[in-house]
Design a protein around this motif. Structure first.
Motif, PDB file in Angstrom:
ATOM      1  N   VAL C  84      38.103  -9.339  -9.670  1.00 54.74           N
ATOM      2  CA  VAL C  84      37.607 -10.356 -10.600  1.00 54.74           C
ATOM      3  C   VAL C  84      36.355 -11.042 -10.049  1.00 54.74           C
ATOM      4  O   VAL C  84      35.354 -11.229 -10.750  1.00 54.74           O
ATOM      5  CB  VAL C  84      38.701 -11.430 -10.845  1.00 54.74           C
ATOM      6  N   ALA C  88      32.449 -10.751 -11.436  1.00 51.12           N
ATOM      7  CA  ALA C  88      31.690 -11.952 -11.816  1.00 51.12           C
ATOM      8  C   ALA C  88      30.340 -11.995 -11.086  1.00 51.12           C
ATOM      9  O   ALA C  88      29.318 -12.359 -11.666  1.00 51.12           O
ATOM     10  CB  ALA C  88      32.505 -13.208 -11.509  1.00 51.12           C
ATOM     11  N   GLU C 146      32.093 -18.403 -13.110  1.00 48.52           N
ATOM     12  CA  GLU C 146      32.492 -17.348 -14.048  1.00 48.52           C
ATOM     13  C   GLU C 146      33.892 -16.815 -13.709  1.00 48.52           C
ATOM     14  O   GLU C 146      34.750 -16.700 -14.577  1.00 48.52           O
ATOM     15  CB  GLU C 146      31.454 -16.217 -13.989  1.00 48.52           C
ATOM     16  N   ARG C 150      37.440 -17.323 -15.847  1.00 50.69           N
ATOM     17  CA  ARG C 150      38.296 -16.248 -16.333  1.00 50.69           C
ATOM     18  C   ARG C 150      39.755 -16.543 -16.045  1.00 50.69           C
ATOM     19  O   ARG C 150      40.615 -16.313 -16.856  1.00 50.69           O
ATOM     20  CB  ARG C 150      37.932 -14.942 -15.644  1.00 50.69           C
ATOM     21  N   LYS C 153      40.858 -19.143 -18.519  1.00 51.88           N
ATOM     22  CA  LYS C 153      41.052 -18.562 -19.849  1.00 51.88           C
ATOM     23  C   LYS C 153      42.357 -17.783 -19.897  1.00 51.88           C
ATOM     24  O   LYS C 153      43.130 -17.904 -20.833  1.00 51.88           O
ATOM     25  CB  LYS C 153      39.880 -17.630 -20.185  1.00 51.88           C
ATOM     26  N   LYS C 154      42.587 -17.021 -18.837  1.00 52.49           N
ATOM     27  CA  LYS C 154      43.774 -16.199 -18.776  1.00 52.49           C
ATOM     28  C   LYS C 154      45.018 -17.079 -18.821  1.00 52.49           C
ATOM     29  O   LYS C 154      45.954 -16.817 -19.546  1.00 52.49           O
ATOM     30  CB  LYS C 154      43.748 -15.390 -17.476  1.00 52.49           C
TER      31      LYS C 154
END
Lengths: 742, 281, 160
Positions: C84, C88, C146, C150, C153-154
């Motif tokens: 991840v 990014a 970033e 994520r 958001k997840k």
């Protein structure tokens, strides 16, 4: 969808991010020895004797000295620098002998068992010292190179100016401080030499190796390993280290790797040239430039290396991006007994532009007109004529970047609110905001690109693979990605069908050095032309449209290659029409085009510690078309951070011609916390001679922040400090002097 | 090079008795720099990192006892240290950066005796006591008494730092101050580093003050003369100015690659002023 | 001989115990993703995890890793997919020349794993031990934001 103009992902990004990319020291070279360098401890003297202590088992080592080098010259501009000192040393840390051993530790240990006996000579360590001609180190006057740029009649202009403002500005060394230290390896096979390493310019190394060992073009191969930053620091020094590795490998009959440690890299290799710049400026009462009389003096170090070209760029940029009818720039670079200074992003321009821009603060004080208005009155516009007599015909973004930086930063409002803030003695800090505006020429100066005659190619293989063939290196700035975008769009192919060949002199043509903000603008332009030719051929082979899938492309490629393994389309440099330069009078079109940048630097000075903290940098940069906006912005933020370092932290402390703080602990480059948030505005004024309208961007960002920061410190403290770095000790010293005078 | 790894205090002391001149290794953040520079070739190294007894933080009635191998990161995380010794927490947070704080130890930092050590001003104003062990027995040394000069301590050969004891500051100070002026905002060595504790009695009179400075003398300095002068006085522009003058007489900074004596003099005085004015930055 | 766990694999090392961890990783285990920039714990290019905490592998004798978990940049991606944080960095331009990148990504990844703050100032603070000379850090900070975004958001997605 076109790739140009998008923030396409870094071509080699996955390799770098996963740790798979192989830098020189990551290569496992079978049978490789490790080489180290014995260096001079004194700045100038005769070598009487090199004594190898018998207590060390020398039979385990390979040792090379000047005698082992067929032609002991590192070829560059002049043939004055030996690969290994022969009888005389001209600077501290000059290489004298080389030792290779199977074990890295043992190689370093061996150095402790060698003693050099010298007859010391009086060293020349500063510009003033060199000018005094007390000792002559070079030619008859210690001047490596002098340039004179003249426009109009400067003496008359000054006589007739109602306002004349004088100033002297001093800028120091700066160390490139790429995070990967210099590293090269070499091996021989059947009389042919291969050199691999961390480098910017494969064909510079190629040329140097041919001369050192008397080899033909085909007998030398230079391969770039993944390179961990260069910034100019790996422009020419790899010639030296490559030569060292090759000399040891030749004697050992085995591959040899030389990887500098941080101290050696910092102390021994090239740095930005220190400079003294003097201005005498004549203006009308309403602030219009009438005359600029500028003297530039640079410290070249002990050998010529790249100094003439650094000086050339410094000279041409010295008046700043302003129109003035009467200009004289008298510039010299001098010999001293310090390690040779060399290329560093900006290449002479940051030095002279610092003076030109900070000088506006002095002019503002003398005329009572603020520096923004002064700049607006005098800045280049389309049709302006430069000091070398160049008419700026297109893509002149000077005024636009200035206005954008001023507007976006809230410069005018802050300027007045900080004035009020600074009157309150209870506040813990002083505040200031300062401006600077610069230009930077793209590509080589004058006829440089014509002499270079660069070539670049695009090929297609029977397998349908399109390859970009250029010697321009990826050193972090995004060469691979930009080239793939340019070629993909020129061909009308998706970007993932375009591959970049690794710079390897056995495979790629000489597209010139990776320097001078020329990679995208000049070499990108060659590739576009080469790709255009391939496109025409491909269209024909594919029956009128460019195939968009790998399999269809392969079918067309098979037809196109007609039995050959690949078809190659090459373009070579052709000067844009109507560009003229005269080397003798140093006048004409110095560069095909200039890029422009402005910065507003918002700073605070702590009253307790005199530390300067940059709160914010707002910058607008006219770089023509941004092929890849994310990479372009990355060049701007990176160059800005290096300039913040040069302005505020980076202090090369020299003692007896030798850097005394060659560690990252004591030579201070900015961390994430020292680097301000940046507001980057890309201004795209397309240039008809660049690929898709692109101009240079690599060096421009380095030129502009330092004078803006110094101007901001001027507002904050009321003191115009005409030197760098603005370390707290310097601020305190000036503050103390000012207090005493009051 | 010999590399010895005792597992207990007794083993460690015996090891040093058997190999006089051996060098002690704790977190290695300074030690290994020497290794990288080739300064340790041929030396015997005794690795103390396996001595479990020296890794704990124990709360007592009058103070806390910190094992010498406790790292700077552990100190910052510890709730009691955070509550009682914020100046130590602030100092630890500014030693190098996180990767260094995860390895460097409080005991190693003291034994290393750098005049620029960031924790020292805090430990000096908290009046810490250093506990040592040696074949001759244990002793407790007042923090300031342990340093003999730059990179030199009064520890005897084979004498090792076991723990640092810090008494709770009671009554609680009216103000606490720490500031490091380094070569940059982070990952920096200090040019001057200061800590101060201030107790005010009613009427804004100084009941007691403690102020210590690092990097401005061969060893950490308490500003005793200024502290004595301020006792019982009100803080005014005049008394603060006088205290600043007194500090100047108690330090002996030098010019080196990181800074100048003139600058360190000026900043030391300014730091005292900032401390006494309790001015938030 | 000592045993240690490197990127989830049990490994043993029988050379000198005072050898630096970085050299053992690079030379003995051929994990060359970990870089050396200064040899004095200043640049952070050699950052690896020791029991999950970022450390400078140039300042650690391999003996100190005995029985412990070492994680290097090579552990964050598999052959097909970047992690991840790496993804990014690729998207936001966090890597240029790439030499500081493995160390930088490791420190950033630590911040992600411990649920660190996405405030730019907090990110700059945790990354202060990793010097970068190319990017001016801005795109690195953007990259970390970033990656942290994520995660958020997840997390939000799972709740919903």
């Amino acid at each position: 969808m076109p790739a140009v103009g998008t923030s396409a992902r870094r071509y080699e990004g996955p390799e770098k991010l996963s740790g798979r990319a192989l830098y020189l020291d990551d290569h496992d070279i079978p049978g490789c020895l490790f080489g180290v360098t014995l260096r001079s401890e004194i700045p100038r003297g005769r070598i009487k004797n090199v004594v190898f202590d018998r207590a060390f088992p020398w039979s385990e080592c390979v040792v090379a000295t000047a005698e082992d080098i067929p032609t002991n010259i590192v070829a560059l501009i002049e043939d004055d620098q030996p690969l290994l000192a022969d009888g005389i040393v001209r600077h501290a840390l000059e290489p004298i002998a080389l030792i290779a051993h199977e074990s890295r530790e043992k190689a370093y240990e061996a150095l402790r068992f060698v003693r050099v006996e010298y007859e010391e000579l009086p060293p020349v360590l500063t510009i003033e010292d060199s000018l005094s001609r007390r000792e002559i180190l070079y030619g008859s006057d210690n001047v490596f190179k002098r340039y004179l740029v003249r426009r109009g009649d400067v003496e008359k202009g000054l006589r007739e100016s109602p306002v004349v403002v004088e100033g002297e500005y001093r800028v120091p060394h700066q160390e490139q401080a790429y995070i990967e230290n210099n590293a090269m390896a070499a091996w021989w096979k059947d009389g042919a030499l291969t050199v691999m390493g961390s480098l910017q310019c494969p064909y510079y190394v190629h040329k140097a190796m041919k001369k050192l060992f008397g080899l033909s073009d085909g007998q030398v191969r230079v391969i770039q390993a993944t390179t961990g930053g260069g910034f100019g620091g790996k422009e020419e020094y790899p010639n030296m280290i490559g030569g060292h590795a090759a000399a040891l490998a030749r004697k050992a009959g085995r591959p040899v790797k030389i990887v500098y440690d941080r101290s050696e890299d910092m102390a021994a290799t090239t740095k930005r040239h220190p400079a003294i710049v003097r201005h005498r400026t004549g203006l009308s009462r309403d602030g219009r430039l009438i005359a600029q009389d500028i003297q530039v003096l640079m410290d070249g170090g002990a050998y010529v290396t790249l100094s003439p070209v650094v000086l050339s760029r410094g000279t041409i940029h010295a008046p700043g991006p302003y129109e003035c009818p009467n200009v004289r720039v008298d510039a010299s670079v001098l010999a001293t007994n310090t390690p040779p200074n060399g290329a560093f992003r900006g290449f002479g321009a940051p030095q002279t532009l610092f003076a030109a821009e900070l000088h506006w603060e002095k002019i503002a004080a003398a005329t009572g007109i603020d520096s923004l208005s002064l700049r607006r009155k005098n800045a280049f516009r389309e049709g302006s004529v430069t000091a070398t007599g160049q008419v700026l015909k297109e893509s002149v973004g000077a005024r636009e970047v200035l206005d954008l930086a001023v507007g976006k930063s809230g410069y005018l409002k802050k300027r007045s609110s900080y004035k009020r803030w600074n009157r309150d003695p209870k506040k813990p800090c002083w505040k200031g905001i300062g401006l600077a505006l610069v230009h930077h020429g793209g590509g080589f100066t004058g006829s440089g690109e014509v002499y270079l005659a660069s070539r670049a190619a695009v090929s297609i293989g029977r397998d349908g693979l399109v390859r970009v063939l250029a010697a321009s290196t990826e050193i972090g700035q995004g060469t691979n990605t930009l080239f793939s975008q340019i070629v993909a769009d020129a061909l009308g192919l998706p970007r993932d069908l375009v591959a970049i060949e690794n710079p390897d002199t056995a495979k790629v043509p000489d597209s010139g050095p990776t320097v001078a903000s020329r990679t995208c603008m000049v070499v990108g332009g060659l590739l576009r032309r080469a790709a255009d030719d391939l496109r025409s051929a491909l269209l024909e082979a594919a029956g009128g449209s460019i195939p968009q899938s790998r399999s269809k492309l392969r079918q067309a490629a098979v037809r196109l290659c007609a039995g050959e393994k690949e078809r190659r389309f090459e373009a070579s440099y052709e000067p844009p029409a109507g560009v003229h330069w005269d080397d003798k009078s140093y006048s004409g079109d110095a560069y095909a085009v200039y890029s422009y940048a402005a910065v507003a630097a918002d700073i605070e000075v702590d009253k307790t510690s005199f530390e300067v903290r940059v709160r914010k940098i707002t910058t607008a940069q006219d770089i023509g078309r941004a092929i890849n906006p994310l990479l372009a912005a990355g060049q701007v933020t990176g160059g800005t951070a290096q300039a913040v370092g040069w302005a505020l932290y980076e202090n090369v402390v020299m003692k007896n011609g030798r850097m005394t703080n060659p560690q990252l602990t004591n030579y201070i480059i900015p961390t994430a916390l020292d680097t301000p948030p940046m507001d980057v505005i890309l201004v795209e004024k397309p240039f008809s001679g660049g690929p898709f309208g692109a101009k240079g961007v690599g060096e421009l960002p380095m030129d502009v922040p330092a004078p803006a920061i110094a101007a901001a410190v001027h507002q904050a403290t009321g003191i115009l400090i005409p030197e760098l770095p603005l370390i707290p000790e310097t601020l305190h010293r000036y503050h103390d002097q000012t207090q005493r005078q009051r | 090079m010999e590399f010895l790894r005792p597992r207990s205090v007794r083993e460690a002391l015996e090891t040093f008795q058997k190999t006089p001149g051996a060098l002690a290794l704790a977190g290695g953040t300074d030690f290994m720099v020497g290794w990288n520079m080739g300064l340790l070739n041929g030396k015997t190294v005794v690795d103390l990192s396996r001595i479990a007894e020296w890794k704990g933080i124990e709360a007592g009635k009058t103070g806390v006892r910190i094992g010498s191998l406790v790292t700077h990161a552990e100190l910052q995380r510890h709730p009691l240290i955070r509550r009682e010794f914020p100046l130590l927490v602030e100092a630890c947070a500014l030693i190098g950066a996180i990767a260094i704080q995860n390895r460097g130890t409080i005991g190693g930092n003291i034994a290393n005796a750098s005049p620029a050590a960031d924790t020292f001003p805090s430990l000096a104003v908290y009046e810490a006591v250093v506990h040592t062990a040696s074949p001759q027995g244990r002793r407790a040394i007042p923090f300031l008494g342990i340093f003999a000069g730059p990179k030199k301590t009064h520890l005897r050969p084979g004498e090792l730092i076991e723990a640092i004891e810090i008494p709770y500051a009671r009554p609680r100070p009216s103000a606490a101050y720490f500031r490091k002026v380094g070569t940059r905002a982070a990952q920096a060595l200090s040019k001057t580093v200061a800590a101060g504790l201030l107790w005010l009695s009613r009427g804004k009179t100084v009941a007691e003050s403690r102020f210590a400075l690092g990097s401005v003398a061969p060893t950490i300095r308490r500003a005793r003369k200024a502290e004595d002068y301020l006792r019982g006085r009100k803080l005014t522009a005049e008394t603060v100015g006088r205290a600043m003058d007194l500090v100047e007489a108690e330090i002996a900074p030098i010019d080196d690659v990181r800074s100048t004596a003139a600058y360190r003099f000026a900043v030391s005085k300014n730091l005292l002023k900032e401390f006494l004015e309790c001015r938030p930055r | 001989m000592i045993k240690l766990n490197v990127n989830g694999k049990r490994r043993s090392f029988s050379g000198p115990l005072f050898k630096r961890l970085i050299d053992v990783l690079r030379e003995d285990f051929r994990l060359t993703g970990t870089k050396e920039g200064c040899g004095e714990g200043e640049c952070g290019a050699c950052t690896v995890f020791l029991d999950g905490e970022p450390v400078n592998s140039c300042l650690i004798p391999v003996a100190h890793a005995e029985g412990r978990k070492v994680e290097t940049i090579e552990s964050l991606a598999n052959a097909k997919k970047l992690g991840v944080m790496q993804e990014a960095f690729l998207k936001r331009g966090g890597a240029q020349c790439g030499i500081c990148t493995p160390g930088m990504v490791m420190t950033a990844e630590y911040w992600r794993r411990v649920g660190g703050s996405p405030e730019p100032e907090a990110i700059r603070n945790v990354l202060a031990g990793n010097l970068c000379r190319c990017t001016g850090y801005q795109h690195i900070v953007d990259s970390v934001i970033e990656a942290l975004g994520r995660r958020r958001k997840k997390a939000r997605g799972q709740k919903a």
